[in-house]
Motif scaffolding. Sequence first.
Motif, mmCIF file in Angstrom:
data_model
loop_
_atom_site.group_PDB
_atom_site.id
_atom_site.type_symbol
_atom_site.label_atom_id
_atom_site.label_comp_id
_atom_site.label_asym_id
_atom_site.label_seq_id
_atom_site.Cartn_x
_atom_site.Cartn_y
_atom_site.Cartn_z
ATOM 1 N N TYR A 1 -8.282 -8.654 46.192
ATOM 2 C CA TYR A 1 -7.210 -9.247 46.993
ATOM 3 C C TYR A 1 -7.001 -8.447 48.288
ATOM 4 O O TYR A 1 -6.893 -9.028 49.384
ATOM 5 C CB TYR A 1 -5.926 -9.278 46.173
ATOM 6 N N GLU B 1 -9.756 -9.081 50.725
ATOM 7 C CA GLU B 1 -9.567 -10.353 51.429
ATOM 8 C C GLU B 1 -8.558 -10.207 52.561
ATOM 9 O O GLU B 1 -8.703 -10.803 53.628
ATOM 10 C CB GLU B 1 -9.074 -11.423 50.455
ATOM 11 N N LYS B 2 -7.513 -9.407 52.299
ATOM 12 C CA LYS B 2 -6.441 -9.232 53.284
ATOM 13 C C LYS B 2 -6.776 -8.164 54.330
ATOM 14 O O LYS B 2 -5.975 -7.912 55.225
ATOM 15 C CB LYS B 2 -5.135 -8.842 52.565
ATOM 16 N N LYS B 3 -7.944 -7.527 54.146
ATOM 17 C CA LYS B 3 -8.365 -6.455 55.060
ATOM 18 C C LYS B 3 -7.346 -5.303 55.097
ATOM 19 O O LYS B 3 -7.020 -4.760 56.152
ATOM 20 C CB LYS B 3 -8.604 -7.004 56.468
ATOM 21 N N PRO C 1 1.913 -7.794 50.841
ATOM 22 C CA PRO C 1 1.477 -9.110 51.333
ATOM 23 C C PRO C 1 1.745 -10.231 50.333
ATOM 24 O O PRO C 1 2.042 -11.360 50.738
ATOM 25 C CB PRO C 1 -0.025 -8.926 51.576
ATOM 26 N N TRP C 2 1.677 -9.928 49.041
ATOM 27 C CA TRP C 2 1.921 -10.966 48.031
ATOM 28 C C TRP C 2 3.370 -11.454 48.092
ATOM 29 O O TRP C 2 3.633 -12.666 48.008
ATOM 30 C CB TRP C 2 1.610 -10.432 46.629
ATOM 31 N N GLU D 1 3.805 -13.760 51.222
ATOM 32 C CA GLU D 1 3.225 -15.098 51.152
ATOM 33 C C GLU D 1 3.820 -15.933 50.022
ATOM 34 O O GLU D 1 3.781 -17.165 50.064
ATOM 35 C CB GLU D 1 1.702 -15.019 51.010
ATOM 36 N N SER E 1 0.134 -2.888 55.895
ATOM 37 C CA SER E 1 0.069 -3.794 54.740
ATOM 38 C C SER E 1 0.997 -4.988 54.909
ATOM 39 O O SER E 1 0.953 -5.924 54.112
ATOM 40 C CB SER E 1 0.439 -3.034 53.464
#
Length: 406
Positions: free
Chosen positions: A164, A167-169, A25-26, A29, A59
């Motif tokens: 982190y 937060e992203k579930k 995810p990092w 984004e 993910s």
Amino acid sequence: MNKIYKKNTIVLAYSGGLDTSAIIPWLQETYNFNIVAFVADIGQSRKDLYDIEKKAINSGAYACHIEDLRNTFVENFVFPMLSIGAMYEGKYLLGTAISRPLIAQAQIQFAKKIHSIGVCHGATGKGNDQVRFEMAYATLAPDLKILAPWREWKFRSREDLLNYLKEKKIFTTVNSKKIYSKDENVFHISTEGGVLENTWNSSNKHCWSWTQSPQKAPDVPERIVLHLYKGRVVKINDETFSPYKCLKKLNKIGAKHAVGRIDIVENRLIGLKSRGCYETPGGTIIFYALRALEELILDHDSYTWKHIVALKMSTVIYNGQWFTPLRDALQNSSKVFSDLITGKVLIELYKGTINVLKKQSPNTLYISEYSTFGKDSVYNQKDAHGFIQLFSLSSRLRALSHNFKK
């Protein structure tokens, strides 16, 4: 895999662990890349591979590719390294280090196949793996973009990554109480972090995953016979195995008897020291068997030179220099000796110890008729006089020269 890959794709070396789960995810984004998770199956726990594709997709990965490298890993990397005798700083059999060149090579091949613009790894900026991966990337695909999130992002700890992902579930099996870093393949498993970060802390049960503790190991020793051919184990107790299945079998036997445990503080390439608990049960048994036959087969100069090569090879592998002419030269040099290592060894395993009880080889230089303390008819002890006269000549001349100067 029949997917049509999008442009701006990055191939991530993905384990499904904490770091790589956060990286997907990092990267999206931060760079808006399409992420393909590349999973190398090198014999890690089947539990780790279960639903790993689903986990990668959840993910945020665009796709997940799993490649079975188990046989290649043992046959082309582990067994050649063991035959050379490489051991880092006298204890570490390089279980993590030897896996990195293969993972990186397969990752690069896949990245080229799907026309990826770059590759990514989850190694931290404090460790050796960043060097190992990027040495391979630079050699095999110098044109590809390399991403190393641990050297870029704002996160500073594994606790930050846990928050982190929360937060992203995104689900992870790691938690704040058991925040050990583990690396596993068919050859070894390592555990770092947690209580091990204080060298005055003893390791605990969470630091050991494969092996029985010596205290709980069987009270009765077990004996096994290993048959070796040209530096490789080919049979266990007269039963033939492939390299991969041979290692799996010896892992099971060794783990039961607490064989192959080390708790080590090692010197990392970048200058830091790190502590880890490493388990290499099958590899340790093979290492002992090979060295036992070397004692029989190699003359003094060959034995010494082979160990010099092994020492250098240990740093070459540790430092990620697998795809270099130096590694080729060292491996080819050692192969001359490894090809002589044929024979069989009887080993006894007992509560963490390995004892070589018997050994024999068709290439042995140990001939009892010459070595006996009893009467023999093949060796004339008078011959030793002339040898000693010549061997000590330079010492005698030095002493005479010193006396002349007086």
